[in-house]
Enzyme design. Structure first.
Site, PDB file in Angstrom:
ATOM      1  N   ASP A 180     -75.040  41.961  -0.526  1.00 21.39           N
ATOM      2  CA  ASP A 180     -74.711  43.303  -0.048  1.00 21.39           C
ATOM      3  C   ASP A 180     -73.343  43.319   0.627  1.00 21.39           C
ATOM      4  O   ASP A 180     -73.095  42.578   1.574  1.00 21.39           O
ATOM      5  CB  ASP A 180     -75.780  43.773   0.941  1.00 21.39           C
ATOM      6  CG  ASP A 180     -75.444  45.098   1.586  1.00 21.39           C
ATOM      7  OD1 ASP A 180     -75.487  46.124   0.881  1.00 21.39           O
ATOM      8  OD2 ASP A 180     -75.131  45.129   2.801  1.00 21.39           O
ATOM      9  N   TYR A 202     -66.217  45.964   5.434  1.00 20.05           N
ATOM     10  CA  TYR A 202     -66.600  44.720   6.106  1.00 20.05           C
ATOM     11  C   TYR A 202     -65.394  43.803   6.278  1.00 20.05           C
ATOM     12  O   TYR A 202     -64.751  43.423   5.302  1.00 20.05           O
ATOM     13  CB  TYR A 202     -67.704  44.005   5.332  1.00 20.05           C
ATOM     14  CG  TYR A 202     -69.058  44.690   5.399  1.00 20.05           C
ATOM     15  CD1 TYR A 202     -69.302  45.716   6.303  1.00 20.05           C
ATOM     16  CD2 TYR A 202     -70.092  44.311   4.561  1.00 20.05           C
ATOM     17  CE1 TYR A 202     -70.530  46.341   6.365  1.00 20.05           C
ATOM     18  CE2 TYR A 202     -71.340  44.927   4.616  1.00 20.05           C
ATOM     19  CZ  TYR A 202     -71.559  45.952   5.524  1.00 20.05           C
ATOM     20  OH  TYR A 202     -72.786  46.568   5.579  1.00 20.05           O
ATOM     21  N   ARG A 250     -72.577  56.313   4.743  1.00 19.43           N
ATOM     22  CA  ARG A 250     -73.183  57.197   5.758  1.00 19.43           C
ATOM     23  C   ARG A 250     -72.975  58.652   5.347  1.00 19.43           C
ATOM     24  O   ARG A 250     -71.962  58.978   4.721  1.00 19.43           O
ATOM     25  CB  ARG A 250     -72.575  56.954   7.150  1.00 19.43           C
ATOM     26  CG  ARG A 250     -73.081  55.684   7.815  1.00 19.43           C
ATOM     27  CD  ARG A 250     -72.682  55.617   9.283  1.00 19.43           C
ATOM     28  NE  ARG A 250     -73.213  54.422   9.919  1.00 19.43           N
ATOM     29  CZ  ARG A 250     -74.436  54.305  10.445  1.00 19.43           C
ATOM     30  NH1 ARG A 250     -75.266  55.350  10.384  1.00 19.43           N
ATOM     31  NH2 ARG A 250     -74.827  53.191  11.011  1.00 19.43           N
ATOM     32  N   SER A 270     -77.117  55.032   1.839  1.00 21.62           N
ATOM     33  CA  SER A 270     -77.450  54.299   3.050  1.00 21.62           C
ATOM     34  C   SER A 270     -77.525  55.286   4.207  1.00 21.62           C
ATOM     35  O   SER A 270     -76.694  56.199   4.293  1.00 21.62           O
ATOM     36  CB  SER A 270     -76.387  53.234   3.329  1.00 21.62           C
ATOM     37  OG  SER A 270     -76.724  52.441   4.445  1.00 21.62           O
ATOM     38  N   ASN A 271     -78.523  55.134   5.049  1.00 22.93           N
ATOM     39  CA  ASN A 271     -78.666  55.950   6.257  1.00 22.93           C
ATOM     40  C   ASN A 271     -78.869  57.437   5.957  1.00 22.93           C
ATOM     41  O   ASN A 271     -78.373  58.300   6.681  1.00 22.93           O
ATOM     42  CB  ASN A 271     -77.448  55.773   7.166  1.00 22.93           C
ATOM     43  CG  ASN A 271     -77.167  54.323   7.493  1.00 22.93           C
ATOM     44  OD1 ASN A 271     -77.984  53.659   8.127  1.00 22.93           O
ATOM     45  ND2 ASN A 271     -76.029  53.810   7.049  1.00 22.93           N
ATOM     46  N   GLN A 326     -80.662  52.415   2.189  1.00 21.95           N
ATOM     47  CA  GLN A 326     -80.602  51.332   3.173  1.00 21.95           C
ATOM     48  C   GLN A 326     -80.615  51.932   4.577  1.00 21.95           C
ATOM     49  O   GLN A 326     -79.762  52.747   4.923  1.00 21.95           O
ATOM     50  CB  GLN A 326     -79.338  50.488   2.953  1.00 21.95           C
ATOM     51  CG  GLN A 326     -79.330  49.182   3.719  1.00 21.95           C
ATOM     52  CD  GLN A 326     -78.116  48.327   3.419  1.00 21.95           C
ATOM     53  OE1 GLN A 326     -77.247  48.152   4.280  1.00 21.95           O
ATOM     54  NE2 GLN A 326     -78.033  47.795   2.201  1.00 21.95           N
ATOM     55  N   GLY A 331     -78.030  39.247   7.913  1.00 21.27           N
ATOM     56  CA  GLY A 331     -76.595  39.276   8.149  1.00 21.27           C
ATOM     57  C   GLY A 331     -75.979  37.988   8.636  1.00 21.27           C
ATOM     58  O   GLY A 331     -74.769  37.922   8.830  1.00 21.27           O
ATOM     59  N   THR A 332     -76.785  36.962   8.850  1.00 15.60           N
ATOM     60  CA  THR A 332     -76.235  35.709   9.349  1.00 15.60           C
ATOM     61  C   THR A 332     -75.457  34.965   8.270  1.00 15.60           C
ATOM     62  O   THR A 332     -75.801  35.023   7.087  1.00 15.60           O
ATOM     63  CB  THR A 332     -77.363  34.798   9.880  1.00 15.60           C
ATOM     64  OG1 THR A 332     -76.789  33.571  10.349  1.00 15.60           O
ATOM     65  CG2 THR A 332     -78.390  34.486   8.796  1.00 15.60           C
ATOM     66  N   ARG A 358     -79.644  29.043   9.390  1.00 16.64           N
ATOM     67  CA  ARG A 358     -80.414  30.256   9.683  1.00 16.64           C
ATOM     68  C   ARG A 358     -80.758  31.005   8.398  1.00 16.64           C
ATOM     69  O   ARG A 358     -81.821  31.625   8.294  1.00 16.64           O
ATOM     70  CB  ARG A 358     -79.634  31.162  10.632  1.00 16.64           C
ATOM     71  CG  ARG A 358     -80.525  32.202  11.313  1.00 16.64           C
ATOM     72  CD  ARG A 358     -79.886  32.791  12.530  1.00 16.64           C
ATOM     73  NE  ARG A 358     -80.783  33.751  13.158  1.00 16.64           N
ATOM     74  CZ  ARG A 358     -80.463  35.016  13.450  1.00 16.64           C
ATOM     75  NH1 ARG A 358     -79.253  35.462  13.191  1.00 16.64           N
ATOM     76  NH2 ARG A 358     -81.326  35.819  14.017  1.00 16.64           N
TER      77      ARG A 358
END
Length: 325
Positions: free
Chosen positions: A56, A61, A135, A164-165, A186, A289-290, A295
Site C-alpha cells: 500500500d 508518503y 480523503r 479511503s476514509n 480504507q 505500517g512498520t 516486527r
C-alpha cells in the site's frame, strides 16, 4: 479467516497488507540514500517471507520518496512486479508557506490523471493494481472522477479503483457516476480505534452521540462486497510494547490481556491485535505500517491465530474501558 471480498475481483491478495508509509526516509526534500533502499529491500523481503503480497502506497508518503525507493526494489528484483499487488492513493495536496496555500484535497480529473502518471513514474511500473482516492474532497464532481477512472482503465494505467476514509453515502454518490466498481474502502480501525464497532452496539443508546464513525458504513461495505482495509491497525504499538506508563487503565489492562493471549497461543502480541481485527465477519484486511523486519514477521503469524468469541469480546470490552450496554 474470512474470505477477502477483494479476491472476487481477480486479485489473489494476502490477508495482511504492507503499508509503505515508512519507506524513503524523512518527510522532507532530503535526498534518498543507499540506506533507505537497503531498508526497503529488507522490509519487502520480510513481508514476502511472511506471506504478504500486497503493498500500500500513497503519492504523499515521504513526499514521494516511499514510491521511489520501492520502485528501486522492483528494479533490482526482476520478476517481483508480477508477484505482488500494488495500490497507491492520490488526492491530498500539501500546503506550503511559499504559495500561501493550505493542505487541501483535489479530485479534479486533471489532478487524478497527473497524480497517477507521477505514481507510475516513481514506482517504475506500467500500471497500478488499485488506485484509491485518499480523503473526501468537498468539491468533488462525481462525474468528473468517473471520467478520470474510465480514462485510466482504458489506458491500462489502473486496473481497479477504491477509496479511503469515505462513508457509505459518499461511496454511493461516486459509484453512481462511474461504471468502475469501487472495490476498496480504507478506514482507521484498530483495537484502540473502535468507533466502527461502537456504532453498532450503541444503537438507541445515548453513547451514540459521542461516536463519529458514520452509521451504516460497515454494513454497506459488507453488502456491496467492498473490501474493508484498516489503517492504523497496530495502534502505533500501544498494546505491543510501546511505553504506556502515562496511558489510561483501559490501555494498560488491554495491553496485559494481549500479552496474556499471545503467551497462551504461543504467538506475538502483534498477531493477537491483528487477529482481533480479522476475526470480525467483515473480512477486514489490516495494513501494517512498520518497516522493522522483526516486527513485520511478528505480524505475519496473525493469519494462524484463531480467537474465540469470548477472547474477542474480552479484548473489545477491555479496550472500551467499560462494560457493554
Amino acid at each position: 479467516m474470512n474470505k477477502l471480498p477483494i479476491n472476487e475481483n481477480g486479485l489473489n491478495a494476502s490477508q495482511l497488507i504492507f503499508g509503505c508509509m515508512g519507506l524513503g526516509g524523512s518527510w522532507d526534500s532530503s535526498p534518498i540514500e543507499s540506506t533507505h533502499v537497503k531498508q526497503a529491500h529488507e522490509a519487502v523481503e520480510a513481508a514476502l517471507e511472511s506471506g504478504i503480497n500486497m503493498f500500500d502506497h500513497a503519492d504523499i508518503y515521504t513526499l514521494g520518496k516511499a514510491e521511489t525507493v520501492f520502485g528501486q526494489v522492483l528494479k533490482e528484483k526482476p520478476g517481483l512486479r508480477e508477484e505482488v499487488i500494488i495500490q497507491s492513493k492520490c488526492g491530498i495536496r500539501f500546503g506550503d508557506q511559499e504559495s500561501g496555500l493550505p493542505t487541501r484535497y483535489d479530485f479534479s480529473k486533471s489532478y487524478i490523471l497527473d497524480s497517477v502518471d507521477g505514481i507510475l513514474s516513481r514506482l517504475g511500473i506500467d500500471y497500478l493494481d488499485i488506485l484509491l482516492l485518499h480523503r473526501p474532497d468537498p468539491l468533488m464532481e462525481p462525474a468528473e472522477v468517473g471520467e478520470a477512472f474510465h480514462q485510466l482503465k482504458a489506458s491500462g494505467k489502473v486496473r481497479s479503483f477504491g477509496v479511503s476514509n469515505m462513508s457509505a453515502g459518499q461511496i454511493r454518490l461516486l459509484q453512481r457516476n462511474t461504471d468502475e466498481k469501487i472495490i476498496v474502502n480504507q478506514l482507521e480501525m484498530s483495537l484502540n480505534k473502535i468507533g466502527w464497532l461502537d456504532t453498532g452496539v450503541h444503537v438507541n443508546q445515548e453513547a451514540a452521540r459521542q461516536n463519529t464513525f458514520p452509521e451504516g458504513t460497515l454494513e454497506y461495505l459488507q453488502m456491496e462486497g467492498i473490501q474493508i482495509q484498516s489503517w492504523g491497525s497496530l495502534a502505533k504499538g500501544l498494546y505491543t510494547g510501546k511505553n504506556i506508563e502515562n496511558e489510561s487503565e483501559s490501555v494498560k489492562n488491554t495491553a496485559a490481556l494481549v500479552q496474556k493471549l499471545a503467551k497462551k497461543k504461543q504467538t506475538t502480541p502483534e498477531a493477537i491485535v491483528l487477529a482481533w481485527l480479522m476475526r470480525h465477519p467483515a473480512a477486514i484486511q489490516p495494513v501494517i505500517g512498520t518497516v522493522n523486519p522483526a516486527r513485520i514477521q511478528a505480524c505475519g503469524d496473525a493469519v494462524n491465530v484463531d480467537l474465540s468469541r469470548d477472547e474477542w469480546y474480552s479484548l473489545y470490552v477491555s479496550s472500551r474501558g467499560e462494560r457493554l450496554p
